[in-house]
Scaffold this active site. Structure first.
Site, short mmCIF file in Angstrom:
data_model
loop_
_atom_site.label_atom_id
_atom_site.label_comp_id
_atom_site.label_asym_id
_atom_site.label_seq_id
_atom_site.Cartn_x
_atom_site.Cartn_y
_atom_site.Cartn_z
N ASP A 55 0.83 -1.20 0.00
CA ASP A 55 0.00 0.00 0.00
C ASP A 55 0.86 1.25 0.00
O ASP A 55 2.06 1.19 -0.17
CB ASP A 55 -1.01 -0.02 1.15
CG ASP A 55 -0.31 -0.11 2.49
OD1 ASP A 55 0.89 0.25 2.56
OD2 ASP A 55 -0.94 -0.54 3.47
N LYS A 77 -4.35 3.79 -1.71
CA LYS A 77 -4.06 4.91 -0.84
C LYS A 77 -5.07 4.93 0.27
O LYS A 77 -6.22 4.56 0.08
CB LYS A 77 -4.19 6.21 -1.63
CG LYS A 77 -3.18 6.34 -2.71
CD LYS A 77 -3.31 7.69 -3.36
CE LYS A 77 -2.29 7.78 -4.48
NZ LYS A 77 -2.31 9.03 -5.15
N MET A 190 -2.70 9.11 12.07
CA MET A 190 -3.82 9.45 11.18
C MET A 190 -4.59 10.67 11.69
O MET A 190 -5.82 10.70 11.61
CB MET A 190 -4.76 8.24 11.05
CG MET A 190 -4.08 7.05 10.41
SD MET A 190 -5.12 5.61 10.34
CE MET A 190 -4.73 4.81 11.89
N1 SAH Z 1 1.41 0.49 10.60
C1 SAH Z 1 1.86 1.86 10.58
C2 SAH Z 1 0.78 2.82 10.91
C3 SAH Z 1 -0.37 2.81 9.95
S1 SAH Z 1 -1.57 4.01 10.28
C4 SAH Z 1 3.05 2.01 11.52
O1 SAH Z 1 3.31 1.15 12.36
O2 SAH Z 1 3.77 3.00 11.38
C5 SAH Z 1 -1.07 5.28 9.21
C6 SAH Z 1 -0.58 6.44 9.99
O3 SAH Z 1 0.74 6.19 10.44
C7 SAH Z 1 -0.46 7.71 9.20
O4 SAH Z 1 -1.68 8.38 9.09
C8 SAH Z 1 0.50 8.48 10.05
O5 SAH Z 1 -0.12 8.99 11.19
C9 SAH Z 1 1.44 7.39 10.52
N2 SAH Z 1 2.64 7.27 9.67
C10 SAH Z 1 3.01 6.21 8.97
N3 SAH Z 1 4.19 6.44 8.35
C11 SAH Z 1 4.54 7.69 8.70
C12 SAH Z 1 5.64 8.52 8.40
N4 SAH Z 1 6.64 8.12 7.61
N5 SAH Z 1 5.70 9.76 8.93
C13 SAH Z 1 4.72 10.18 9.74
N6 SAH Z 1 3.66 9.46 10.05
C14 SAH Z 1 3.55 8.22 9.55
#
Ligand code: SAH
Length: 703
Positions: A55, A77, A190
């Protein structure tokens, strides 16, 4: 049978009948965005995958690591309607596990942190499909760390909580009243669109308005940006900074540690901004070669690594640029019949590219032979890359041409090979005939071992900073697909053959690398600017530059601009610069100096000026070593040119024997400041300049 094997066998016997007889799914956490932040095991799974379902949050760079025949499925997305629903994804996983042996489900961060990995696992298990999880580095922790914020710290936070702001019902699912503890760090995922509501909710629940908060966008990626503030002002600041998702919100005392954990000048600045090509966006058409792991499967495993080279996209990314790759071709091995007898006859074997080497060995192994069959022949390789590839198979070439250039190579081989010698040439399906033309006196057998096959591709023709063309076939394929309604971005070519081909296709503006290599191509981009001693050839632009400055800031004095203002004509100024350059002609009250025009290579436009005063023999100023001042043309700012001029002039200072240089720049010029400090400079003080009616910052650099 050791214990482990017994255990596995037992498991197999006990459990397998229950499972569907099909492939398995591995849920892999890709980490927060940077390629380097996936786990070793995760990367291995990606490389092995027959099918990868990914994704948005998993960096697209991972796709480069997949096998060429790996099916890659993008499932969408966040917040987009036209992508698959979770139910459809679950079903897809099951379907693909029936089709393939190794299916990888790749997700950003960790699959079990708001990644719906649990749901997928349960669904798979219910459908009797074997699956495993490879944990990932979650953005919730790593994203904060990348911005200099530890989620816990003795005295500041005794724990942290990760919360989603993406509820079915707005924020009503969040229990703010349980978040009062000032010693608990809160991380919201998020939540970029809800910073204000979150801050309000926390304050209403009793968190102090001045509790520090940070919003980190694109953590760990080139585009990382961080905004800090307090619960009271963080929403406003985030809005002003126009941050984009993904982003995480961190609330708590730990945010303050950022100041102590980040280098002071880097506040609000990710390290990547300092890289030479930061902010640049290039289009890179690529021909996928026969690279590992396919090659690993066919060859002697551990040798192959030496033959690998870094892709241009990877090199650009290391320099801070964004590289968008479009695959315009795929190298495929062509089968040929190699026999021991035939190879034995050969006096020479010629390899003209690393793909030729890989294709040859694949055929060799397929024929049940190995490198001993090459023992009787002399081996010739065009260019060092081809030679390195051979070395990967344990073969040291007897002759390596210096350049990747067919003509010169063929001429030399023809001198070395005896008349009538048997020469085997392992070539591409289409080849220019250069070798054939030069080796008429030999008994030459051309054996095509690989083919560069055109692939279907789409290209968006965005306003890239440039297109990088590394071979004629890429040039032809890409520009045949050019959308005529879109302007052609500036084109950078790897070498003369490619440039010629581009010209034949009607491309006029082309910059060519100093030599045909990825390294030289990168240097060309890094040094878009060249420093030129002012001369009359640039007269018109010099006066244009002067006019622009007089309108912009008539007091400007940096980097020779002051002298230019006082001259009426370009001739007068060019002569003045010449006078300053030599000690004998330099007016006694001044220090001799070198003034350069920063000229953009591709259109020869002046984008700035830089001056360094020698000061070496000056009784008082001598203590300074040298002194650099520079300025960038007003309409050419924010493009990284100051950085490039500075880097180049520092080299000139070293050549001139200066070992210590003082640099002055405008107080507000943070771009220069970052460049200077990252180059080893030390801030000295801020001084008032009457001349410019502004504060100027001074730095030292020891060379
Ligand atoms: N499984 C992921 C989270 C998924 S939820 C994890 O463990 O990181 C998706 C949210 O993760 C986004 O909306 C944002 O809040 C955060 N996120 C994921 N990658 C990010 C990044 N590189 N920088 C900032 N926030 C991030």
């Amino acid at each position: 049978m050791d214990l482990m094997e017994k255990h596995e066998k037992h498991l197999e016997e006990e459990m397998m009948p229950e499972w569907e007889n099909c492939g398995k799914v591995t849920l892999v956490g890709a980490g927060p965005g940077d390629m380097g932040l996936i786990t070793v095991r995760g990367l291995e799974a990606v490389r092995r995958a027959d099918c990868i379902i990914y994704d948005r949050l998993a960096s697209p760079e991972f796709l480069r690591e997949t096998r060429t025949d790996c099916e890659k499925i993008y499932v969408g997305k966040e917040n987009h309607h036209h992508t698959l629903s979770q139910e459809q994804i679950n079903e897809l996983l099951v379907q693909k596990a029936h089709q393939y042996k190794n299916v990888v489900r790749l997700k950003g961060g960790d699959s079990y942190v708001f990644g719906r990995g649990g749901e997928e696992g349960i669904y798979l298990k219910e459908h009797k499909i074997s699956f495993s999880v490879i944990p990932g580095v979650s953005s919730a922790i790593a994203g904060a760390a990348c911005a200099g914020i530890p989620v816990t710290h003795r005295g500041a936070a005794s724990g942290f909580r990760v919360v989603t702001a993406h509820g079915a019902d707005g924020l009503s699912e969040i229990d703010f009243s349980s978040m009062k503890n000032p010693k608990e760090t809160l991380v919201f995922l998020m939540g970029l669109g809800k910073v204000e509501e979150i801050a309000k909710g926390l304050m209403q629940a009793g968190r102090e308005g001045d509790t520090p908060a940070a919003v980190i966008s694109h953590a760990a990626a080139d585009r990382q940006r961080t905004v800090t503030g307090t619960l009271k002002n963080i929403a406003q600041r985030t809005k002003e900074a126009k941050l984009t998702s993904p982003a995480l919100i961190v609330v708590g005392e730990v945010v303050r540690l950022r100041e102590r954990l980040m280098l002071p000048f880097l506040e609000e600045t990710p390290f990547d901004e300092l890289k030479p090509l930061a902010g640049k966006h290039y289009l890179v058409p690529v021909i996928r070669s026969l690279k590992s792991p396919e090659r690993e499967k066919t060859s002697a495993g551990f040798f192959t690594k030496t033959g690998e080279k870094k892709s241009l996209g990877e090199m650009l990314q290391r320099l801070g640029a964004q590289a968008e790759e479009v695959v315009v071709g795929q190298i495929q091995t062509l089968q040929c019949n190699l026999s021991k007898e035939m190879l034995k006859e050969a006096d020479w074997m010629i390899f003209s590219s690393s793909n030729g080497v890989a294709g040859f060995f694949e055929n060799l192994y397929a024929a049940g032979l190995d490198s001993r069959s090459l023992a009787g022949s002399s081996i010739a390789a065009i260019g060092k890359h081809t030679a390195k590839e051979l070395l990967g198979y344990g073969i040291r070439a007897d002759y390596i041409s210096e350049k990747q250039h067919g003509e010169a190579f063929a001429a030399e081989i023809s001198e070395k090979a005896a008349d009538g010698a048997c020469v085997l040439y392992f070539s591409a399906a289409e080849n220019s005939g250069t070798i054939e033309n030069h080796l008429k006196k030999c008994h030459l057998i051309t054996i095509p071992v690989y083919e560069n096959k055109k692939t279907e591709f789409t290209c968006e023709w965005k306003a890239y900073d440039g297109i990088l063309i590394t071979c004629p076939s890429s040039a032809v394929r890409l520009f045949q697909a050019h959308d005529k309604k879109r302007p052609v971005p500036f084109v950078y070519s790897i070498g003369p053959y490619t440039t010629n081909c581009l010209k034949n296709m009607g491309i006029k503006e082309i910059a060519e690398a100093g030599e045909p290599s990825y390294e030289a191509l990168c240097t060309l981009l890094e040094e878009e600017i060249t420093l030129i001693t002012p001369r009359m050839e640039y007269a018109e632009d010099i006066m244009g530059y002067r006019k622009e400055f007089l309108e912009f800031n008539p007091k400007e004095d940096m980097g020779g601009t002051g002298n230019l203002r006082d001259c009426e004509t370009a001739r007068e100024w060019v002569d003045y610069v010449e006078t300053m350059h030599r000690k004998e002609t330099c007016p006694p009250e001044l220090v001799d100096s070198d003034i350069y025009l920063g000229v953009r290579r591709r259109d020869k436009r002046i984008v700035g000026m830089i001056e360094f005063r020698h000061h070496i023999d000056h009784p008082v100023l001598g203590l300074w070593g040298g002194h650099i001042g520079y300025c960038v043309r007003p309409c050419e700012r924010q493009k990284g040119y100051g950085k490039q001029m500075l880097r180049q002039v520092l080299n000139k200072c070293t050549e001139a024997g200066l070992n210590r240089v003082m640099i002055t720049c405008d107080e507000n010029n943070t771009a220069s400041e970052k460049t200077i400090l990252s180059g080893g400079g030390i801030y000295e003080k801020t001084v008032w300049s009457d001349q410019l009616s502004a504060y100027m910052k001074r730095f030292w650099i020891e060379l």
